[in-house]
Design an enzyme around this catalytic site. Structure first.
Site, mmCIF file in Angstrom:
data_model
loop_
_atom_site.group_PDB
_atom_site.id
_atom_site.type_symbol
_atom_site.label_atom_id
_atom_site.label_comp_id
_atom_site.label_asym_id
_atom_site.label_seq_id
_atom_site.Cartn_x
_atom_site.Cartn_y
_atom_site.Cartn_z
ATOM 1 N N GLU A 182 0.837 -1.205 0.000
ATOM 2 C CA GLU A 182 0.000 0.000 0.000
ATOM 3 C C GLU A 182 0.871 1.253 0.000
ATOM 4 O OE1 GLU A 182 -2.817 2.476 3.077
ATOM 5 O OE2 GLU A 182 -2.680 0.304 3.338
ATOM 6 N N ASP A 221 -5.335 -3.305 -3.090
ATOM 7 C CA ASP A 221 -5.229 -1.862 -3.312
ATOM 8 C C ASP A 221 -3.804 -1.431 -3.634
ATOM 9 O OD1 ASP A 221 -4.436 -2.475 -0.712
ATOM 10 O OD2 ASP A 221 -5.335 -0.699 0.197
#
Length: 390
Positions: free
Chosen positions: A64, A130
């Protein structure tokens, strides 16, 4: 060119002063978090995301954090002549730590071992969706900025990773984004129908569709499913506040906010440290692609101003969705992880001038040393958008 419907910041401070404020904070952020991997044959850097919040396992970075860097450095290369070097070095790092299940995705976390070596946090470290979406998007930015004349073919690298996301991080029964390639890798049926609301990055997926021609129709189905899940949630606890839960789970055929811990905390069904990014993440499709303002964002923008009496310092670090009366606050105030994203969503509609200025000033007033990596990075992202530099 990005479309901002609220230009109150430029009118008040001038573009030159906004750029200077942005560059000043970016330089602080870079000095504070960017670290060189020592003893490596190739130039590698990582973003030290646990500097402000050390972990028991001595973690140093995660996909991330690296994904944020992959987006930030191409954008800031218009101001920073070293940004491309940093982009290349963090991508070198990313390629050195592949997921155990798909080597075109990044292992989600690395730690320092007892000898000071940077290694994956587990023997079988898998991906987080993500992070890899941002990494892929960053490669697309690099391709648009620097073309194919570089020794790295950013377009090919991006397509390879976008294909991997479709192959390993999309449940093709429902076309939801799963939490990572581990869901498919270990055949985890409990997590097969769980999705993270802050992964609903439609502005990324629209770019994926343009280049990943093999999977373009399937990516369109992912967007349809995202919009359907959000619209259905707006008929439930989010009708009057626009808040999304951190996670959705499938229950009797529908994706709902859970009332139990699904992956991270007892607040997995509430507006918490994942979904706090939503005002930024969801607004980007409107800002970049000139799509209509959604009912969800319009509701959320109006609700948060009313809830806080238009004072950003009253924004709390958590709001109930599934686990108490919807919209009831919990947590603390003045957490920029929850404040910064609202700066971005304030830009998508007219009539928010004073709110936008208050949000901006709240971000500027809190020094970098008093914030976590997460706060400071979401602040930097919001500043990039609000100054018109995305």
């Amino acid at each position: 060119m990005i479309t901002i419907y609220n230009d109150s910041l430029v009118n008040l401070y001038s573009q030159t002063n906004l750029n200077l404020e942005l560059l000043s904070f970016y330089n602080e952020w870079k000095i504070r978090y960017l670290r060189l991997v020592e003893g490596s044959y190739t130039f590698k850097e990582y973003l030290f995301y646990t500097l402000d919040q050390p972990t028991l396992n001595n973690a140093v970075t995660c996909s991330e954090a690296m994904g944020y860097g992959m987006v930030i450095f191409p954008i800031m290369s218009k101001f920073d002549i070293t940004a491309k070097i940093h982009f290349t070095s963090i991508y070198n790092y990313i390629k050195s730590y592949p997921s155990i299940y798909n080597n075109n995705l990044m292992a989600w976390q690395q730690i320092k071992d007892s000898e000071g070596n940077i290694v994956n946090s587990e023997a079988k470290t898998s991906s987080a969706t993500d992070g890899d979406m941002d990494i892929s998007y960053g490669l697309l930015l690099a391709h648009k900025l620097w073309g194919e004349n570089d020794k790295t073919n950013y377009k090919n690298e991006a397509v390879k990773r976008i294909n991997a996301l479709m192959d390993s991080c999309v449940n093709k029964n429902d076309y939801i984004l799963t939490l990572g390639d581990w869901v498919k890798g270990i055949k985890d049926n409990n997590s097969k129908y769980v999705t993270r609301s802050s992964d609903f990055l439609i502005y990324h997926i629209r770019e994926f569709i343009k280049l990943d021609t093999k999977n373009s129709n399937e990516w369109k189905l992912v967007i349809e499913k995202i919009n359907f899940i959000i619209s259905e949630q707006m008929k439930r606890q989010s009708k009057y506040n626009g808040l999304m839960p951190d996670f959705f789970i499938k229950d009797t055929g529908e994706y709902i906010a859970p009332q139990v811990k699904v992956l991270e905390t007892i607040h997995d069904g509430d507006y918490y440290f994942n979904s706090c990014r939503i005002p930024w993440r969801y607004s980007m499709d409107i800002i970049l692609n000139k799509t209509p303002v959604t009912t969800q964002l319009h509701t959320l923008n109006n609700w948060i101003k009313k809830e806080t009496l238009s004072n950003p310092k009253n924004i709390k670090s958590g709001y109930y969705v599934a686990n108490d009366y919807p919209g009831t606050p919990f947590g603390s105030t003045n957490n920029l992880s929850f404040i910064a994203p609202f700066l971005v969503s304030s830009l998508i509609e007219n009539g928010n001038d004073d709110w936008t200025i208050s949000l901006w000033n709240t971000l500027i007033d809190k020094p970098i040393q008093r914030c976590t990596f997460y706060e400071n990075t979401l602040k930097l992202m919001a500043m990039i958008v609000a100054t018109g530099n995305w």
